[in-house]
Design an enzyme around this catalytic site. Sequence first.
Site, PDB file in Angstrom:
ATOM      1  N   TYR A 126     -16.636   4.913   6.904  1.00  0.00           N
ATOM      2  CA  TYR A 126     -15.190   4.663   6.972  1.00  0.00           C
ATOM      3  C   TYR A 126     -14.659   5.005   8.373  1.00  0.00           C
ATOM      4  O   TYR A 126     -14.004   4.177   9.019  1.00  0.00           O
ATOM      5  CB  TYR A 126     -14.466   5.477   5.894  1.00  0.00           C
ATOM      6  CG  TYR A 126     -12.964   5.470   6.022  1.00  0.00           C
ATOM      7  CD1 TYR A 126     -12.212   4.336   5.733  1.00  0.00           C
ATOM      8  CD2 TYR A 126     -12.279   6.611   6.459  1.00  0.00           C
ATOM      9  CE1 TYR A 126     -10.823   4.336   5.863  1.00  0.00           C
ATOM     10  CE2 TYR A 126     -10.901   6.618   6.597  1.00  0.00           C
ATOM     11  CZ  TYR A 126     -10.173   5.484   6.292  1.00  0.00           C
ATOM     12  OH  TYR A 126      -8.805   5.490   6.431  1.00  0.00           O
ATOM     13  N   THR A 182      -7.003   6.975  11.638  1.00  0.00           N
ATOM     14  CA  THR A 182      -7.290   8.122  10.778  1.00  0.00           C
ATOM     15  C   THR A 182      -7.888   9.317  11.528  1.00  0.00           C
ATOM     16  O   THR A 182      -8.539   9.147  12.574  1.00  0.00           O
ATOM     17  CB  THR A 182      -8.278   7.663   9.671  1.00  0.00           C
ATOM     18  OG1 THR A 182      -8.759   8.793   8.944  1.00  0.00           O
ATOM     19  CG2 THR A 182      -9.500   6.961  10.261  1.00  0.00           C
ATOM     20  N   ASP A 218      -4.758 -12.599   4.151  1.00  0.00           N
ATOM     21  CA  ASP A 218      -6.049 -11.917   3.989  1.00  0.00           C
ATOM     22  C   ASP A 218      -6.576 -11.657   5.391  1.00  0.00           C
ATOM     23  O   ASP A 218      -6.976 -12.594   6.093  1.00  0.00           O
ATOM     24  CB  ASP A 218      -7.016 -12.795   3.184  1.00  0.00           C
ATOM     25  CG  ASP A 218      -8.413 -12.186   3.118  1.00  0.00           C
ATOM     26  OD1 ASP A 218      -8.594 -11.051   3.619  1.00  0.00           O
ATOM     27  OD2 ASP A 218      -9.316 -12.855   2.577  1.00  0.00           O
ATOM     28  N   GLY A 251       0.838  -1.198   0.000  1.00  0.00           N
ATOM     29  CA  GLY A 251       0.000   0.000   0.000  1.00  0.00           C
ATOM     30  C   GLY A 251       0.873   1.247   0.000  1.00  0.00           C
ATOM     31  O   GLY A 251       2.103   1.167   0.005  1.00  0.00           O
TER      32      GLY A 251
HETATM   33  N1  LIG Z   1      -4.995   7.343   2.398  1.00  0.00           N
HETATM   34  C1  LIG Z   1      -5.222   8.288   3.319  1.00  0.00           C
HETATM   35  O1  LIG Z   1      -5.369   9.483   3.014  1.00  0.00           O
HETATM   36  C2  LIG Z   1      -5.294   7.901   4.787  1.00  0.00           C
HETATM   37  C3  LIG Z   1      -5.616   8.894   5.736  1.00  0.00           C
HETATM   38  C4  LIG Z   1      -5.655   8.547   7.088  1.00  0.00           C
HETATM   39  C5  LIG Z   1      -5.370   7.254   7.490  1.00  0.00           C
HETATM   40  N2  LIG Z   1      -5.078   6.312   6.550  1.00  0.00           N
HETATM   41  C6  LIG Z   1      -4.792   4.937   7.006  1.00  0.00           C
HETATM   42  O2  LIG Z   1      -3.452   4.634   6.640  1.00  0.00           O
HETATM   43  C7  LIG Z   1      -3.339   3.228   6.373  1.00  0.00           C
HETATM   44  C8  LIG Z   1      -2.682   2.998   5.024  1.00  0.00           C
HETATM   45  O3  LIG Z   1      -3.459   3.606   3.989  1.00  0.00           O
HETATM   46  P1  LIG Z   1      -2.897   3.717   2.497  1.00  0.00           P
HETATM   47  O4  LIG Z   1      -3.168   5.091   2.011  1.00  0.00           O
HETATM   48  O5  LIG Z   1      -1.496   3.186   2.440  1.00  0.00           O
HETATM   49  O6  LIG Z   1      -3.915   2.726   1.756  1.00  0.00           O
HETATM   50  P2  LIG Z   1      -3.667   1.717   0.519  1.00  0.00           P
HETATM   51  O7  LIG Z   1      -2.580   2.248  -0.370  1.00  0.00           O
HETATM   52  O8  LIG Z   1      -5.007   1.474  -0.076  1.00  0.00           O
HETATM   53  O9  LIG Z   1      -3.102   0.423   1.238  1.00  0.00           O
HETATM   54  C9  LIG Z   1      -3.936  -0.460   1.934  1.00  0.00           C
HETATM   55  C10 LIG Z   1      -3.399  -1.852   1.758  1.00  0.00           C
HETATM   56  O10 LIG Z   1      -4.284  -2.753   2.427  1.00  0.00           O
HETATM   57  C11 LIG Z   1      -4.341  -3.954   1.649  1.00  0.00           C
HETATM   58  N3  LIG Z   1      -5.542  -4.699   1.964  1.00  0.00           N
HETATM   59  C12 LIG Z   1      -6.836  -4.351   1.742  1.00  0.00           C
HETATM   60  N4  LIG Z   1      -7.670  -5.337   2.141  1.00  0.00           N
HETATM   61  C13 LIG Z   1      -6.873  -6.333   2.637  1.00  0.00           C
HETATM   62  C14 LIG Z   1      -7.127  -7.615   3.191  1.00  0.00           C
HETATM   63  N5  LIG Z   1      -8.377  -8.085   3.312  1.00  0.00           N
HETATM   64  N6  LIG Z   1      -6.077  -8.359   3.592  1.00  0.00           N
HETATM   65  C15 LIG Z   1      -4.820  -7.910   3.465  1.00  0.00           C
HETATM   66  N7  LIG Z   1      -4.508  -6.713   2.939  1.00  0.00           N
HETATM   67  C16 LIG Z   1      -5.528  -5.931   2.527  1.00  0.00           C
HETATM   68  C17 LIG Z   1      -4.338  -3.438   0.227  1.00  0.00           C
HETATM   69  O11 LIG Z   1      -3.975  -4.484  -0.647  1.00  0.00           O
HETATM   70  P3  LIG Z   1      -4.351  -4.407  -2.234  1.00  0.00           P
HETATM   71  O12 LIG Z   1      -3.577  -3.239  -2.754  1.00  0.00           O
HETATM   72  O13 LIG Z   1      -3.917  -5.708  -2.754  1.00  0.00           O
HETATM   73  O14 LIG Z   1      -5.828  -4.157  -2.270  1.00  0.00           O
HETATM   74  C18 LIG Z   1      -3.307  -2.332   0.306  1.00  0.00           C
HETATM   75  O15 LIG Z   1      -2.006  -2.822   0.061  1.00  0.00           O
HETATM   76  C19 LIG Z   1      -4.759   2.672   6.518  1.00  0.00           C
HETATM   77  O16 LIG Z   1      -4.931   2.155   7.813  1.00  0.00           O
HETATM   78  C20 LIG Z   1      -5.660   3.881   6.360  1.00  0.00           C
HETATM   79  O17 LIG Z   1      -6.887   3.720   7.024  1.00  0.00           O
HETATM   80  C21 LIG Z   1      -5.012   6.605   5.216  1.00  0.00           C
END
Ligand SMILES: NC(=O)c1ccc[n+]([C@@H]2O[C@H](COP(=O)([O-])OP(=O)(O)OC[C@H]3O[C@@H](n4cnc5c(N)ncnc54)[C@H](OP(=O)(O)O)[C@@H]3O)[C@@H](O)[C@H]2O)c1
Length: 289
Positions: free
Chosen positions: A130, A106, A41, A14
């Site tokens: 969310y 978050t 998973d 991610g």
């Molecule tokens: N993005 C933002 O702006 C933001 C803001 C605040 C907090 N956060 C938090 O920061 C963290 C990282 O976010 P990110 O931006 O890096 O998101 P991301 O790029 O979407 O990464 C999330 C990862 O989770 C994996 N995933 C999803 N479902 C899964 C499952 N059932 N089993 C195993 N892996 C799974 C995805 O795999 P696939 O790629 O294969 O689907 C992806 O690699 C999260 O906890 C999110 O809530 C994000």
Amino acid sequence: MSSPQKVALIGANGQLGSDIVSYFSDCDRYQLTALTRADIDITNPENVHQVLTSQKFDVVINSAAYVRVDDCEQEFNTAFNVNAIGAMHIARACRELDALCVYISTDYVFRGDRADPYTEADMPDPINIYGTSKLTGEYLVKQTAARSLILRISSVFGKAGASGKGGNFVETMLKKAKAGDPIKVVNDIFMSPTYTYDVARLLDALLQADATGIIHGANTGSCSWHQFASQVLSLAQIDHPIEPIPASAFPTKATRPMNSALISDRLADLTTFKMRPWQEAIAAYIQAR
Ligand SMILES: NC(=O)c1ccc[n+]([C@@H]2O[C@H](COP(=O)([O-])OP(=O)(O)OC[C@H]3O[C@@H](n4cnc5c(N)ncnc54)[C@H](OP(=O)(O)O)[C@@H]3O)[C@@H](O)[C@H]2O)c1
């Protein structure tokens, strides 16, 4: 020198996970096992137990999530299965291993209807599915794991781009400006933009400090999305107009907090590491990309 801590990272490809992999792999302090969705998973309890208890991990970092905020409103089963129940499966394995369970959370756990930034002491009150699923994840992790660290971050940008969202805001702005496309960005929603590389560095500092509990880990300061976009183009030396619009002109399925800026009351007591201001973080990102 003491032996390296064994760390499992879930969500390794991610946006945040990729930067944790690159930063932690270069650190002698850690022996990192990077787990992608192909390896684990988190919605499957047997699979989570089997993968995580196959080694004696000291720390498990859960950076996996279902992050498509608007889709969560319809796909609430997936939102809760991944962000809450999945997090609990991981916490259960951590308890068995006596490992520290790190849950990435978050700013969307907050209502966002006030002018001040939120500290760790403020009461969460999410206004969309969310945020509710992530807050439930926080509660389940806290109750299930013997030791947990809940790191809240916000509006992240990183080299990999959010896989769940198909990129990141900085890249979207740069691409549109370079293509000469018109850009409209909301100017009445405020948050703390955060660079994933800085979150990886912060996690290292927090693990060294044996930190537990809730910690806010955003880059310091806050801005509107319009100010964020303007700073990106200015740092990239691109002269392109950005039309400010109110959030009401850009309706979305999920309601967003109007001000979810984060600040930490705890960090300075735990570590000498400081998150840099969001403007410096964007400059560093643009230089590194
Ligand atoms: N993005 C933002 O702006 C933001 C803001 C605040 C907090 N956060 C938090 O920061 C963290 C990282 O976010 P990110 O931006 O890096 O998101 P991301 O790029 O979407 O990464 C999330 C990862 O989770 C994996 N995933 C999803 N479902 C899964 C499952 N059932 N089993 C195993 N892996 C799974 C995805 O795999 P696939 O790629 O294969 O689907 C992806 O690699 C999260 O906890 C999110 O809530 C994000």
